[in-house]
Design an enzyme around this catalytic site. Structure first.
Site, PDB file in Angstrom:
ATOM      1  N   HIS A 392       0.186  -0.736  -0.091  1.00  0.00           N
ATOM      2  CA  HIS A 392      -0.047   0.111  -0.091  1.00  0.00           C
ATOM      3  C   HIS A 392       0.769   0.966   0.454  1.00  0.00           C
ATOM      4  O   HIS A 392       0.054   2.244  -0.616  1.00  0.00           O
ATOM      5  CB  HIS A 392      -1.414   0.354   1.284  1.00  0.00           C
ATOM      6  CG  HIS A 392      -1.951   0.534   1.461  1.00  0.00           C
ATOM      7  ND1 HIS A 392      -2.895   1.608  -0.047  1.00  0.00           N
ATOM      8  CD2 HIS A 392      -3.525   0.962   1.663  1.00  0.00           C
ATOM      9  CE1 HIS A 392      -3.879   1.980  -0.245  1.00  0.00           C
ATOM     10  NE2 HIS A 392      -4.129   1.386   1.095  1.00  0.00           N
ATOM     11  N   ASP A 396      -2.467   2.340  -4.140  1.00  0.00           N
ATOM     12  CA  ASP A 396      -3.801   2.990  -3.779  1.00  0.00           C
ATOM     13  C   ASP A 396      -4.580   1.574  -4.430  1.00  0.00           C
ATOM     14  O   ASP A 396      -4.742   1.113  -4.893  1.00  0.00           O
ATOM     15  CB  ASP A 396      -4.256   4.176  -4.824  1.00  0.00           C
ATOM     16  CG  ASP A 396      -3.187   5.430  -4.632  1.00  0.00           C
ATOM     17  OD1 ASP A 396      -2.682   4.998  -3.178  1.00  0.00           O
ATOM     18  OD2 ASP A 396      -2.511   6.361  -5.357  1.00  0.00           O
TER      19      ASP A 396
END
Length: 421
Positions: A392, A396
């Site tokens: 992450h 995204d």
């Protein structure tokens, strides 16, 4: 004339290994380039071959020892004559105790039959393997010199399921393992066994923990209707196999689908290197396969440019050589993305762990019929859950979901794979 056998170069950044198993014992005849010992490295097991023909005179390391690249591990007598019995034990070749000798002698009686050469003794490695699995060597064809039964012959027979159980006394006896595990008693009928962790397993554990410690891992899920792929596979599998000599499976569809999705969502194919993000315009996809020592991930280079047939042949070859311990170190290095298929073991759903420094891994799962709503009607379709674990820090949620949707669309409409859509 005595010839030293050194530890060969083991690949980039690999400086040491663990002695796995001696395939030849002192006094055994050795052919040129014949394997004499197996080594375990951080990534894969490899074999050290004899640089000359002769007789193994001395072993300079025990099974389980750590050895460095360039170290002398054995000595060969060129042109020597094999002895009928093993040379006197040294500090590096401990002599089995009386009970072990008895068990080995019983197991060696299994090696007299039609297909195993009767005028050549079985090596200790072969003897132990036969005894451990209670196998009859008469049903295994030897490929060694003069028809001698080799360890690889026994392993191949076990993998293929063609090995036959022994019905003799050896069925009641199992030979000791090369490095017996320490056993402790936890109570009546409650035994515990301790085994040394292999180098490969240590590396797997270290890398998985490193991924958890360094990446901000998150997993997103989707499901995919396998109807179209299954129909295409059933329609063309016989023609495909006749033309290309390999069976058409599901992995080639998913590999091509991921390669297509990686082009559309390049961040999933990227990695973080210090303060920089490295983007790639190629797809080197790792295919997780099982080996006797644990999970390994050989790399399918330029997967986006391969045909379905080339993909299937490469994946099948990876699986076979992983089971036989024949993968090369360079085949396990690199990679931009990984696919792991837990469905072959019956997994319904999982959250795969990243293969660092990669930023994404796709988890496939088992196919099962489930009710789904299509055009306002509930129908039964073969469905599979997909899981994408990603870093992450770089990817995204929108990009992760988009990638997974691209894979889903390509699998549910395989025409997209042909039209590059």
């Amino acid at each position: 004339m005595s010839t030293d056998v050194p530890i060969p170069a083991l690949g980039e950044s690999v400086t040491e290994a663990t002695v796995g198993e001696w395939l030849k014992q002192p006094g055994d005849a050795v052919e040129l380039d014949e394997p004499i010992v197996s080594l375990e490295t951080d990534k894969v097991a490899i074999e050290v071959n004899a640089p000359v023909a002769g007789v193994l005179a001395e072993q300079l390391a025990q099974e389980g020892d750590e050895v460095e690249v360039g170290a002398i591990i054995a000595r060969l007598d060129e042109g020597g004559t094999a002895s009928a019995k093993v040379a006197a034990p040294t500090a590096s070749t401990p002599e089995p105790d009386r009970e072990d000798k008895t068990e080995i002698a019983k197991a060696e009686t299994m090696g007299k039959g039609d297909m195993a050469t009767t005028d050549q003794p079985l090596s200790p490695a072969v003897t132990r393997l036969l005894a451990e699995h209670n196998l009859d060597p008469n049903g295994i064809k030897g490929t060694g010199k003069g028809g001698r039964l080799l360890k690889e012959d026994v392993q191949r027979a076990i993998s293929s399921g063609s090995a036959k159980k022994s019905g003799g006394d050896a069925a009641k006896t199992s030979a000791p393992a090369p490095a017996p595990a320490a056993a402790t008693v936890a109570g009546p009928g409650r035994n515990e066994e301790r085994k040394r962790i292999s180098r490969l397993r240590k590396t797997i554990a270290s890398r998985l923990k490193e991924a958890q410690n360094t990446a901000a891992m998150l997993t997103t899920f989707n499901d995919v209707d396998m109807t179209a792929v299954m129909e295409a596979r059933n329609r063309y599998k016989e023609t495909f196999e006749k033309k290309h000599g390999v069976r058409l499976g599901f992995m080639s569809f998913f590999t091509k689908a991921c390669a297509l999705a990686l082009k559309d969502v390049p961040s999933v194919n990227a990695m973080i290197d210090g303060d920089e993000i490295v983007y790639r315009d190629y797809a080197d996809i790792g295919i997780a396969v099982s080996s006797p020592g644990g999970l390994v991930v050989p790399i399918l280079k330029d997967a986006d440019k391969l045909t379905f047939a080339e993909t299937e042949k490469s994946i099948g070859d990876f699986g076979r050589r992983a089971r036989d311990g024949e993968l090369k170190l360079e085949e396990l290095q690199g990679g931009t993305f990984t696919i792991s298929n837990g469905g072959v073991f019956g997994s319904l759903l999982s959250t795969p762990i990243l293969n660092t420094p990669q930023s994404g891994v796709l988890g496939m799962h088992r196919i099962e019929d489930r009710p789904v709503a299509i055009n306002g009607e509930v129908v039964i379709r073969p469905m599979m859950y997909l899981a994408l674990s990603y870093d992450h820090r770089l990817i995204d949620g929108r990009e992760a979901v988009t990638f997974l949707v691209r894979v889903k669309e390509a699998i549910e409409d395989p025409t997209r794979l042909v039209l590059d859509l």
